[in-house]
Design an enzyme around this catalytic site. Sequence first.
Site, PDB file in Angstrom:
ATOM      1  N   ARG A  41       0.855  -1.187   0.000  1.00  0.00           N
ATOM      2  CA  ARG A  41       0.000   0.000   0.000  1.00  0.00           C
ATOM      3  C   ARG A  41       0.892   1.237   0.000  1.00  0.00           C
ATOM      4  O   ARG A  41       1.700   1.434   0.906  1.00  0.00           O
ATOM      5  CB  ARG A  41      -0.909   0.015   1.223  1.00  0.00           C
ATOM      6  CG  ARG A  41      -1.849   1.229   1.311  1.00  0.00           C
ATOM      7  CD  ARG A  41      -2.731   1.112   2.554  1.00  0.00           C
ATOM      8  NE  ARG A  41      -3.716   2.181   2.614  1.00  0.00           N
ATOM      9  CZ  ARG A  41      -3.538   3.346   3.226  1.00  0.00           C
ATOM     10  NH1 ARG A  41      -2.379   3.594   3.841  1.00  0.00           N
ATOM     11  NH2 ARG A  41      -4.481   4.254   3.238  1.00  0.00           N
ATOM     12  N   SER A 109     -12.707  -3.368  -0.150  1.00  0.00           N
ATOM     13  CA  SER A 109     -12.978  -2.764   1.158  1.00  0.00           C
ATOM     14  C   SER A 109     -14.457  -2.430   1.284  1.00  0.00           C
ATOM     15  O   SER A 109     -15.046  -1.838   0.376  1.00  0.00           O
ATOM     16  CB  SER A 109     -12.151  -1.483   1.335  1.00  0.00           C
ATOM     17  OG  SER A 109     -10.782  -1.768   1.437  1.00  0.00           O
ATOM     18  N   LYS A 138      -4.678   5.271   8.958  1.00  0.00           N
ATOM     19  CA  LYS A 138      -5.649   5.636   7.927  1.00  0.00           C
ATOM     20  C   LYS A 138      -6.680   6.570   8.557  1.00  0.00           C
ATOM     21  O   LYS A 138      -7.799   6.167   8.865  1.00  0.00           O
ATOM     22  CB  LYS A 138      -6.317   4.391   7.349  1.00  0.00           C
ATOM     23  CG  LYS A 138      -5.357   3.419   6.705  1.00  0.00           C
ATOM     24  CD  LYS A 138      -6.034   2.151   6.255  1.00  0.00           C
ATOM     25  CE  LYS A 138      -6.969   2.386   5.097  1.00  0.00           C
ATOM     26  NZ  LYS A 138      -7.531   1.121   4.563  1.00  0.00           N
TER      27      LYS A 138
END
Length: 212
Positions: A41, A109, A138
Amino acid sequence: MLNDIKTLRFYFITDDSAPALSPAEQVRIALGAGATCVQYRNKHYAPDCLAEVVLIRQLCRDRDVPFVVNDNIGLARQVMADGVHLGQDDAPPARARELLGDSAIVGISVSDLDELARTDLAPCDYMGTGAVFPTGTKPDAATIDGLAGLEAVVKRSPLPVVAIGGITARNATACFEHGASGVAVISFISRAEDPLTNARQLAAVCQKAGRG
């Protein structure tokens, strides 16, 4: 295609902003402790990161651990990753399946029951759900009303669910008890004072859950 949901149990996600460890170093530690899946990521990905991605892919191959790329289907194809993980605002899962083929792993997600109802799950192998607990990695992540929200998604989902968001060795067991097939971690390893110890502690919890 996800051949065994056990590969979701200890799901490590790289952190491109970690102050002390590069993503490749993070992956070495996670794999050494027993991570069963790795996701690259990097929200600031640039072409000069390609060598790092290729290295991480090889580290995963050496351990026979699935390697997926977050968001970027093109990058997943370029480095011959095992699959891709998509957010709600990324390309649709059907597009990923079309471009990556039937053998690819496709994750999606889903943060709540409304998103679950709107998402085309047919091309997907699993879903990531959270944030279950508060997370600083996040900060824009939607929440799912804690463990109750996680369990509600699990009960409605036809796919295995990976819990994410503030996961630690202390609260991972609760995620498994509420139906998660796996737990995903970032900062518990990437920003820890002792990343290897944390990774080993989480691996022990995941292994215990697998025997339950």
